[in-house]
Design a protein around this motif. Structure first.
Motif, PDB file in Angstrom:
ATOM      1  N   ALA A   1      43.084  35.438  41.633  1.00  0.00           N
ATOM      2  CA  ALA A   1      42.173  35.263  42.766  1.00  0.00           C
ATOM      3  C   ALA A   1      42.046  36.556  43.567  1.00  0.00           C
ATOM      4  CB  ALA A   1      42.676  34.129  43.657  1.00  0.00           C
ATOM      5  N   ARG A   2      43.156  37.231  43.762  1.00  0.00           N
ATOM      6  CA  ARG A   2      43.131  38.480  44.530  1.00  0.00           C
ATOM      7  C   ARG A   2      42.308  39.546  43.806  1.00  0.00           C
ATOM      8  NH1 ARG A   2      48.615  41.824  45.931  1.00  0.00           N
ATOM      9  NH2 ARG A   2      47.684  43.589  47.049  1.00  0.00           N
ATOM     10  N   GLY A   3      42.456  39.635  42.488  1.00  0.00           N
ATOM     11  CA  GLY A   3      41.675  40.601  41.720  1.00  0.00           C
ATOM     12  C   GLY A   3      40.180  40.326  41.806  1.00  0.00           C
TER      13      GLY A   3
ATOM     14  N   ALA B   1      44.382  47.133  39.200  1.00  0.00           N
ATOM     15  CA  ALA B   1      45.827  47.189  39.458  1.00  0.00           C
ATOM     16  C   ALA B   1      46.399  45.788  39.679  1.00  0.00           C
ATOM     17  CB  ALA B   1      46.094  48.076  40.678  1.00  0.00           C
ATOM     18  N   VAL B   2      45.648  44.948  40.379  1.00  0.00           N
ATOM     19  CA  VAL B   2      46.111  43.576  40.641  1.00  0.00           C
ATOM     20  C   VAL B   2      46.140  42.767  39.346  1.00  0.00           C
ATOM     21  CG1 VAL B   2      45.559  41.419  41.808  1.00  0.00           C
ATOM     22  CG2 VAL B   2      45.366  43.585  43.037  1.00  0.00           C
ATOM     23  N   PHE B   3      45.074  42.873  38.540  1.00  0.00           N
ATOM     24  CA  PHE B   3      45.053  42.154  37.258  1.00  0.00           C
ATOM     25  C   PHE B   3      46.229  42.588  36.373  1.00  0.00           C
ATOM     26  CE2 PHE B   3      40.232  41.666  37.779  1.00  0.00           C
ATOM     27  CZ  PHE B   3      40.348  40.335  38.164  1.00  0.00           C
ATOM     28  N   LYS B   4      46.463  43.892  36.327  1.00  0.00           N
ATOM     29  CA  LYS B   4      47.562  44.414  35.502  1.00  0.00           C
ATOM     30  C   LYS B   4      48.908  43.901  35.997  1.00  0.00           C
ATOM     31  CE  LYS B   4      49.332  48.753  33.582  1.00  0.00           C
ATOM     32  NZ  LYS B   4      49.166  50.231  33.553  1.00  0.00           N
TER      33      LYS B   4
ATOM     34  N   ALA C   1      39.106  36.978  33.595  1.00  0.00           N
ATOM     35  CA  ALA C   1      38.558  37.565  34.824  1.00  0.00           C
ATOM     36  C   ALA C   1      38.495  39.089  34.722  1.00  0.00           C
ATOM     37  CB  ALA C   1      39.413  37.143  36.017  1.00  0.00           C
ATOM     38  N   TRP C   2      39.534  39.701  34.185  1.00  0.00           N
ATOM     39  CA  TRP C   2      39.550  41.154  34.047  1.00  0.00           C
ATOM     40  C   TRP C   2      38.475  41.598  33.040  1.00  0.00           C
ATOM     41  CZ3 TRP C   2      44.584  44.387  32.786  1.00  0.00           C
ATOM     42  CH2 TRP C   2      44.315  45.743  32.987  1.00  0.00           C
TER      43      TRP C   2
ATOM     44  N   GLY D   1      33.980  45.362  45.915  1.00  0.00           N
ATOM     45  CA  GLY D   1      33.633  46.688  45.415  1.00  0.00           C
ATOM     46  C   GLY D   1      34.813  47.587  45.157  1.00  0.00           C
ATOM     47  N   ARG D   2      36.050  47.083  45.266  1.00  0.00           N
ATOM     48  CA  ARG D   2      37.251  47.894  45.038  1.00  0.00           C
ATOM     49  C   ARG D   2      37.784  47.621  43.630  1.00  0.00           C
ATOM     50  NH1 ARG D   2      37.743  46.468  50.602  1.00  0.00           N
ATOM     51  NH2 ARG D   2      38.920  44.577  50.104  1.00  0.00           N
ATOM     52  N   CYS D   3      37.104  48.191  42.656  1.00  0.00           N
ATOM     53  CA  CYS D   3      37.414  47.870  41.248  1.00  0.00           C
ATOM     54  C   CYS D   3      38.756  48.421  40.799  1.00  0.00           C
ATOM     55  CB  CYS D   3      36.294  48.386  40.345  1.00  0.00           C
ATOM     56  SG  CYS D   3      34.719  47.568  40.667  1.00  0.00           S
ATOM     57  N   GLU D   4      39.132  49.603  41.275  1.00  0.00           N
ATOM     58  CA  GLU D   4      40.426  50.162  40.890  1.00  0.00           C
ATOM     59  C   GLU D   4      41.564  49.293  41.413  1.00  0.00           C
ATOM     60  OE1 GLU D   4      41.329  52.488  38.855  1.00  0.00           O
ATOM     61  OE2 GLU D   4      39.235  52.865  38.344  1.00  0.00           O
ATOM     62  N   GLN D   5      41.422  48.831  42.658  1.00  0.00           N
ATOM     63  CA  GLN D   5      42.437  47.921  43.196  1.00  0.00           C
ATOM     64  C   GLN D   5      42.468  46.623  42.405  1.00  0.00           C
ATOM     65  OE1 GLN D   5      40.307  49.758  44.874  1.00  0.00           O
ATOM     66  NE2 GLN D   5      40.984  50.232  46.978  1.00  0.00           N
TER      67      GLN D   5
END
Length: 591
Positions: free
Chosen positions: A285-287, A301-304, A319-320, A294-298
């Protein structure tokens, strides 16, 4: 906690039961290990903690086999690991050791049977728990939940209200889950005023004011009505009752997301993840919220981070992958979809990865691969409407209207197959997991004719053996034998005709499209093979001279097959507009 901290008893008491504080300390130690296992990120650490908890609980049972708490906690631990048979044996031993007087064991056993689909057995066990202790709120609650899942809403309501009435006598036994379940069910049935009344009554109790689940459920109910201040207040009360609740954090965050408050949503999800580091759903959900902001890099990192916690969480992979697809990074999206499929290929939720991957290939012009992926998705879940619709739309967009219509027919036939099989109580697409590899085994349609040929020969052999036995031969026996053989012949011919419909134009190829059967008794009734089976049992009744058992068998078979024939007849009329109007369901000119 070290073992030398446990209290010891004097030598004169060494043969008696251990001090209760020793059992309490060991049970605490086991519960602590269970909680740590639930939060553990490393799989090996999780297994070690579960083994530690199990060893501690078995020590408790060895110390005092009449203490019900050890059986209940250990049974839940075994069920958590899907060791269901071990849990059943443990509960059976526990009821014997406690003299059948522990409502906790009966209720835990009932919940296990409900979890594994043994509804009738679960009802008996919940009833046993209430007989032992009518103020045992957990038994009332779990039994009501079982009935609600079976669609028996009035029965569930009666159980929960009875539980509230009984538990009022012992204030310490008041269980807010009874109020919560009543309120949630009322809200789902559209009775919002009744739902609010149950929520209010439940939260007036001292225990209710400290119930995270009760406040959370009330917040979700109010969220439907669109009063933001009330919803936020109720979610806040929920987290005050349990600051670590993953459910409250996730639900509140998703509601804030719907309200357009991305910052508040991310703050709640970040706090929830810090308190529940092993919960993959919070990372997913956070990812998604990070990506929408619009913060795709973040988001990456969350998905990973979430996949490092639970690599088999398919929704994280999906989702990723969808995010990378939307950003135009198609090769990266393909890699993620492929790894997601590999992560847990036997999970039914893999259908969503196949579908998303299929859409990617469709958008990038690889229609052939998209078709294969949609096929793979429908093999996993043939009833997935979203996949059917996506595939049909793709064929329409490509101008392949015939292919789209063929898919519509196949979708309709899939739904009809489930409907027809349910007429006989056989939902073949929901086979129990206990069948193992046999779940995926299917019998070719052409084999059924062979089965009935062999069955007819066996029936004839049984009849001949009976007629040649020492039983006196009568005119009823001869008439019954004729009726018996006539029914078998009619059944054989009817199935021969049905088998002929499934033979394709090429040898060895089966037709999958439904056709209207014609010829023979099919000109008069839709299901002559059902009529034939009833005739067989009529013959059996005559041969045996009207005995009670064959009579009961005939009544049972006749009722079952008449109902099934009428359902099939209705389906034929709905499916084929030109279906013969004079044709009956099972009895010529009558029914």
């Amino acid at each position: 906690m070290d073992d030398d901290l446990f209290l010891t008893t004097p030598a004169s008491m060494s043969s008696s039961k251990p001090l209760r504080i020793n059992l309490d300390l060991r049970l605490y130690r086991a519960r602590l290990a269970r909680m740590q296992a639930a939060l553990a990120v490393d799989p090996e650490a999780k297994r070690q903690l579960l083994r530690q908890a199990e060893a501690s609980l078995r020590t408790c049972l060895a110390m005092d086999s009449s203490d019900a708490r050890g059986y209940v906690v250990l049974g839940k631990l075994l069920a958590q690991q899907k060791r269901y048979d071990e849990a059943r044996k443990l509960y059976a031993d526990g009821t014997t050791a406690t003299g059948n007087t522990s409502a906790y064991i009966w209720a835990a056993w009932g919940y296990l049977e409900a979890l594994t689909g043994n509804v009738a057995r679960a009802r008996k066990l919940f009833d046993a728990a209430i007989v032992v202790d009518e103020t045992h709120a957990a038994a009332w609650h779990k039994w009501g939940m079982l009935e609600m899942r079976q669609g028996n809403y009035l029965r569930a309501r009666d159980l929960w209200t009875s539980g509230i009435s009984k538990c009022r006598r012992v204030s310490s036994r008041s269980n807010t889950y009874l109020y919560c379940s009543l309120a949630v069910m009322a809200a789902e049935l559209g009775k919002l005023s009744e739902a609010r009344a149950w929520f209010q009554e439940g939260t007036r109790l001292a225990e209710g004011r400290c119930s995270c689940a009760l406040w959370h459920a009330w917040a979700m109910t109010e969220a439907r009505l669109g009063d933001p201040s009330a919803v936020r207040y109720l979610f806040k009360r929920s987290l005050e009752a349990n600051p670590r609740s993953r459910y409250a954090h996730l639900a509140w965050a998703m509601w804030e997301r719907q309200q357009g408050n991305a910052a508040a949503s991310l703050q709640l999800l970040a706090r929830g993840s810090s308190l529940n580091p092993a919960d993959a759903a919070l990372y997913q959900a956070r990812g998604i919220v990070e990506k929408e902001a619009g913060r795709c890099e973040q988001a990456r990192a969350v998905f990973k981070q979430g996949l490092s916690v639970d690599a088999a969480h398919l929704y994280l992979w999906q989702a990723w992958g969808v995010m990378e697809f939307q950003l135009g990074r198609f090769d990266e999206a393909r890699r993620l979809f492929q790894e997601g499929v590999w992560a847990d290929p036997g999970n039914k939720d893999v259908v969503f990865i196949f579908q998303a991957w299929g859409v990617l290939e469709q958008r990038t012009g690889n229609a052939a691969l998209a078709r294969e992926l949609f096929k793979a998705a429908l093999k996993v879940d043939p009833k997935n409407e979203s996949t059917w619709s996506t595939w049909i739309k793709m064929e329409e967009d490509l101008g392949r209207l015939e292919a789209a219509n063929e898919l519509r027919i196949r979708r309709s036939e899939q739904q009809d197959a489930v409907y027809l099989s349910s007429c006989r109580g056989k939902l073949w697409h929901d086979k129990p997991a206990a069948l193992g590899p046999l779940r995926d085994w299917a019998v070719p349609q052409a084999w059924f004719l062979h089965f009935y040929v062999v069955g007819s020969c066996c029936n004839a052999a049984v009849l001949l053996a009976y007629c040649l036995s020492s039983a006196p031969s009568t005119s009823g026996t001869h008439v019954g034998a004729g009726v018996f053989l006539a029914g078998n012949l009619l059944q054989l011919v009817s199935h021969w005709q049905l088998a002929a419909l499934s033979r394709g134009s090429k040898p060895g190829i089966e037709e999958t499209a439904y056709k209207v059967p014609t010829g023979g008794l099919f000109e008069l009734v839709s299901c002559p093979h059902y009529l034939a089976e009833i005739i067989i049992y009529c013959g059996l009744l005559l041969v045996t001279g009207g005995q009670l058992l064959p009579l009961l068998m005939l009544v049972w078979v006749a009722v079952n097959l008449v109902l099934a024939a009428r359902a099939s007849h209705k389906w034929y009329r709905r499916r084929f507009k030109s279906y013969p109007p004079a044709r009956k369901a099972i009895i010529p000119f009558v029914l």
